[in-house]
Write an enzyme that holds these catalytic residues in place. Structure first.
Site: not given
Length: 370
Positions: A123-125, A285, A290-291
């Site tokens: 999870c990028g965020h 989202d 991010g991902s």
């Protein structure tokens, strides 16, 4: 205690403001009646997407690796995920992070990601938010200016975050992804209600299907969220049933996380390109994902639409918030040609909460309205 403006209440305070101050002090020092452990969290958001960082209330998470710990919480502690992600403490689109020990000596922390359906692999965020959190909550020993490196062991692998740090304050965060790659392009699937649809599938720590929203007569920045969710969910269901995914390093990573609807502007440009990600159980989202940005950059690089170190700006169709992303290095992931992607954004704190549970509360473990 009854409040009466301007009058004495039980001899404790002369003014309403004084009574409120007294009540506030009492609330800060005393939890309501409850059974079991207190669940403490720090709430943040990145580009509008929530992150609930769990501080306390979980028992020991067993396992000799972050991936095995992910399996353990899914099998033994899922009631706590539901308690914190679902109503009445959370909501349908809540997202969480549980910090755990990592088996990697170079990692500053390990993390398990959770949402309305279960547990993600990347999870990028959340990584952007956790970068700030790790520095501010002293999970790294000696912050350095202008950037402090934080090594975060996600279920997909080690992700290196770099946190702006100056004058004792944290700021923006960028991270370097695990190897990201295009899994398959121009894949034809039959989508219920729409017939044959061509999608691309790419990996950025999690697998996503990508398709231009215009294929369905939609605009990711203007169409109703409900319509975007319905289309993305239909695409996700089609890909899950018709395409078999695999990952070179672990079967635990070989699942479709969601579908990202784009504006179709994949060729390099300095103008932002917008997308909306619908993942897990039709969860939307709020950030550019991010991902998902990682996977989309890998896909654009695979197609020759961008070059190394060409920075693109990605806009959330839901909130308008922005991330940047660029491919910075070629690498391999098994037999797949891959790239390391740098993604950057900002995270912010929204509060701290202490949650309790009562034994006779029939809804204490949470519920979702669908």
């Amino acid at each position: 205690m009854t409040l009466h403006s301007g009058n004495t209440v039980h001899g404790e305070c002369e003014r309403t403001e004084d009574c409120r101050a007294t009540i506030g002090t009492e609330m800060e020092t005393r939890l309501p009646p409850h059974e079991g452990d207190e669940l403490s969290v720090v709430d943040m958001h990145t580009g509008g997407e929530p992150l609930r960082v769990i501080l306390s209330g979980y028992p020991e998470v067993k396992g000799d690796s972050v991936l095995s710990k992910r399996r353990y919480v899914r099998e033994h502690l899922d009631h706590l995920r539901r308690a914190l992600m679902y109503e009445p403490r959370g909501h349908y689109d809540m997202y969480g992070a549980l910090i755990v020990d990592s088996e990697l000596p170079e990692a500053d922390l390990g993390v398990l990601f959770m949402h309305n359906e279960g547990y993600s692999t990347m999870c990028g965020h959340a990584v952007i938010a956790l970068g700030r959190f790790a520095v501010d909550y002293k999970l790294v020993k000696e912050p350095k200016s202008p950037e402090t490196q934080v090594n975060i062991h996600c279920p997909c692998g080690l992700v290196k975050a770099f946190v702006e740090y100056s004058g004792g304050k944290t700021g923006g965060v960028r991270f370097l992804s695990v190897p990201a790659f295009a899994f398959a392009t121009d894949v034809m699937v039959t989508v219920e209600g729409f017939g044959d649809v061509t999608v691309d599938i790419s990996y950025g720590g999690a697998f996503y299907a990508f398709v231009d929203a215009q294929r369905f007569g939609l605009d990711v920045t203007k169409s109703r969220t409900r319509d975007l969710v319905d289309v993305a969910t239909a695409v996700t269901n089609a890909v899950k049933s018709q395409v078999k995914l695999h990952h070179p390093t672990s079967d635990d990573l070989a699942f479709l996380y969601g579908t990202i609807l784009t504006d179709g502007n994949d060729k390099y440009s300095t103008d932002p390109t917008a997308n909306v990600c619908v993942f897990a159980e039709a969860q939307v989202d709020r950030s550019p994902t991010g991902s998902g940005v990682t996977a989309r950059v890998a896909l654009q690089y695979h197609k020759g639409l961008i070059q190394l170190n060409q920075t693109r700006t990605f806009q959330s169709g839901a909130t308008g918030s922005l991330f940047t992303g660029k491919a910075v290095e070629e690498t391999k992931c098994g037999d797949f040609k891959a790239v390391v992607v740098e993604v950057a954004g900002r995270a912010f704190y929204t509060g701290v909460s202490h949650f309790v549970q009562e034994a006779d509360d029939n809804l204490t473990h949470g519920f979702l309205l669908k």
